[in-house]
Design a protein around this motif. Sequence first.
Motif, short mmCIF file in Angstrom:
data_model
loop_
_atom_site.label_atom_id
_atom_site.label_comp_id
_atom_site.label_asym_id
_atom_site.label_seq_id
_atom_site.Cartn_x
_atom_site.Cartn_y
_atom_site.Cartn_z
N SER A 170 0.57 -1.27 0.22
CA SER A 170 -0.21 -0.10 0.26
C SER A 170 0.47 1.22 0.31
CB SER A 170 -0.43 -0.12 1.29
OG SER A 170 -0.41 -0.22 2.41
N LEU A 171 1.49 1.13 0.40
CA LEU A 171 2.63 2.61 0.36
C LEU A 171 4.03 1.77 -0.28
CD1 LEU A 171 2.72 3.31 4.37
CD2 LEU A 171 1.57 4.08 2.33
N ALA A 172 4.16 1.32 -1.67
CA ALA A 172 5.27 1.19 -2.53
C ALA A 172 5.14 2.89 -3.11
CB ALA A 172 4.53 -0.07 -3.40
N GLY A 173 6.68 3.00 -3.17
CA GLY A 173 7.49 4.02 -3.60
C GLY A 173 7.11 5.33 -3.10
N ARG A 174 6.23 4.93 -1.79
CA ARG A 174 6.17 6.66 -0.69
C ARG A 174 7.93 6.62 0.08
NH1 ARG A 174 1.36 4.64 -2.41
NH2 ARG A 174 -0.49 5.96 -2.32
N VAL A 175 8.28 7.56 0.39
CA VAL A 175 9.12 8.24 1.02
C VAL A 175 8.68 8.89 2.23
CG1 VAL A 175 11.00 9.18 1.49
CG2 VAL A 175 10.19 8.14 -0.51
N ALA A 176 9.43 8.34 3.56
CA ALA A 176 8.84 8.90 4.41
C ALA A 176 9.81 9.69 5.62
CB ALA A 176 7.95 7.09 5.56
N PHE A 177 9.65 10.69 6.26
CA PHE A 177 10.43 11.71 7.08
C PHE A 177 10.07 10.96 8.35
CE2 PHE A 177 12.83 14.34 9.06
CZ PHE A 177 14.55 14.57 8.57
N VAL A 178 10.71 10.87 9.74
CA VAL A 178 10.12 10.36 11.25
C VAL A 178 10.74 10.72 12.02
CG1 VAL A 178 9.61 8.44 12.50
CG2 VAL A 178 9.05 7.86 10.34
N THR A 179 10.51 11.68 12.24
CA THR A 179 11.52 12.39 13.48
C THR A 179 11.10 11.57 14.73
OG1 THR A 179 9.94 13.60 13.98
CG2 THR A 179 11.17 14.52 12.59
#
Length: 700
Positions: A435-444
């Motif tokens: 479901s999140l293929a290709g997405r990029v996440a930034f987690v502080t």
Amino acid sequence: MVEKRSATRLEKLWDDAKAASMSEPERLVYRSNILGSDKRVTNYGGGNTSSKIWQKDPLTGEKVEVLWVKGSGGDSASIKLDGFATLYMDKLRALKGLYRGLEHEDEMVGYLPHCTFNLNPRAASIDTPLHAYVPRAFVDHMHPDAIIAIAASRDSRELTRKIFGDDIGWLPWKRPGFELGLWLEKFCIENPNAKGVILESHGLFTWGDTPKECYETTIDAINKAIAWFEGELKSKPAFGGAAVKSLPAEQRRAVAARLMPVIRGMISANSYKVGHFDDSAAVLEFVNSKDLRPLAALGTSCPDHFLRTKIRPLVIELDPAKLDVDAVLAALPAAIEEYREGYRAYYERSKHDNSPAIRDPNAVVYLVPGVGMFTFAADKATARISGEFYVNAINVMRGASGVSSYVGLPEQEAFDIEYWLLEEAKLQRMPKPKSLAGRVAFVTGGAGGIGKATSVRLLGEGACVVLADIDETALAAAKEELGKGFGKDLVHSVKLDVTSEDDVANGFAEMAVTFGGADILVSNAGISSSAPIEDTELSMWNRNLDILAKGYFLVSREAFRLFKQQKIGGNIVFIASKNGLAASPNAAAYCTAKAAEIHLARCLALEGADHQIRVNTVNPDAVLRGSKIWTSEWREQRAAAYAMKPDELEEHYRKRSMLKRSVFPEDIAEAVYFLASEMSAKSTGNIINVDAGNAQSFTR
């Protein structure tokens, strides 16, 4: 014994003592792994190895000849026994009687499962006939840069003869399949003393009567080609010499950080892409050269290269001597659309009546003079590997153009491989993207309990994750743990102080260069403090507001800037707190800062809506397990506020909740995933309380 060579030559890694203790199938795995361990021998997933082994038939008990050959989709460097297909050789030979000619060769693939030995579930690849019909027990098929440089030269036949004499033969281009298998058999019968053959525009076949002999013939042939090219090219400038000079390393990355998100946004309209940046010496030599444009226009030669890198790359016009990134950005839409139009025209010129529908018309490889190479694909590993394949192609072009003329695959042949019905069937069998293929996440706060649990949840759905944290020790441990669990390609880390404008800007730039952009910000960095108002020092007040309000503002502002550059929307999830809605005793600084977060999220939801940027909030309460906050003095402070022992806090919070349940980091992660995914595509400005029920924090 291991034979050492000069730095440019391949070492012979075969170890007699190690091989002696192995079974014949294990020696095939060993041979494959040491061949695949050096990308100068074969690219990722490329090449093939086989052994014809006499084994006991499970049905008859008699000894039968079995072809062990690398199965479809395997990689030589990491393959294990279960990566090989096993087929009866007598049945494979019988297939020749069913062959109806070149126009029907694709139907032969459907017969391969009928030849399976011992119910092996590993699917046989289309290369199977190429190994089956070579009348030698052990066969290697590799894609070495030095050999393909010969194979992709206009004078490849003459060069093969000049370099190898009668030891290595030559065959003209033929798409892998049943017909090429018959060609190889005919060559071997007519040239019984030959040790191998070069396939035009493709690669190298070698064979032997023992696995070691086969392996060493492969290495010797590659080293002979390397040595010959060294002698021929030592006084010649590569690619016609340099036309421009590289920008300094930091400036190259800064330019990449500006260009990659914009490109990503333009090519992600139908499916999200992840990027990879390469400014290695080989890439810079090529992108800075005089012959960049004519060579790039020819495309790649080896089918393995072509399938990963598309018909040709896109050269982005940039003059490093007169650097104007704004002008480059302004020209990008026209350049990308021109590439798409060219790809559509290529499809229309080349298609057959039964060709699959046109696929994504965007380039995979982007070449930037003075800067390097960007590659974009559906996931990070594929983007990186596509870049590696194009570096292989650069090495091939360097050699071929230096001793002859480089020749790419003819356009129709390239199309027939790209849109091969068998290749299409393989693509259709691939599992549905997560479901999140290709997405990029930034987690502080990515190294803490909630941050790490959230990262695990997002990674599990196919996202790439940048872990951002101020705690370097915890950050390194989290990166190592998640890299082992999900693959190093998907996890990156940056040391980040969310209160520092420079740190935040640099962190997002690092993400842009590493993954090409961003889609999700999980703002989770936090602290806690507890004191009666009269004992609350200004430093405590400021520290809470700095991290929990200013820090959330800074990372959100940078995310908005990046999202707007990409123009494909974005998603921000704040990790606030029950305390942002419900007051708590002796925590004015913390509660006020958390309330500021919640209101900031509402403001950003208003600003972001026109740009498809969604902003939502998760409000946890009393998440003790794994939390760095609850291992600090906050635990003692909250226990004192409620006149109890610290060890009694978790049970206190459980009983205090309406549902009488404890709240864990994974519970918060589930809410974050919901808000970050398409399941909540029509929600913004919302708050999800994950507190096991607290009437004071009801939002209405």
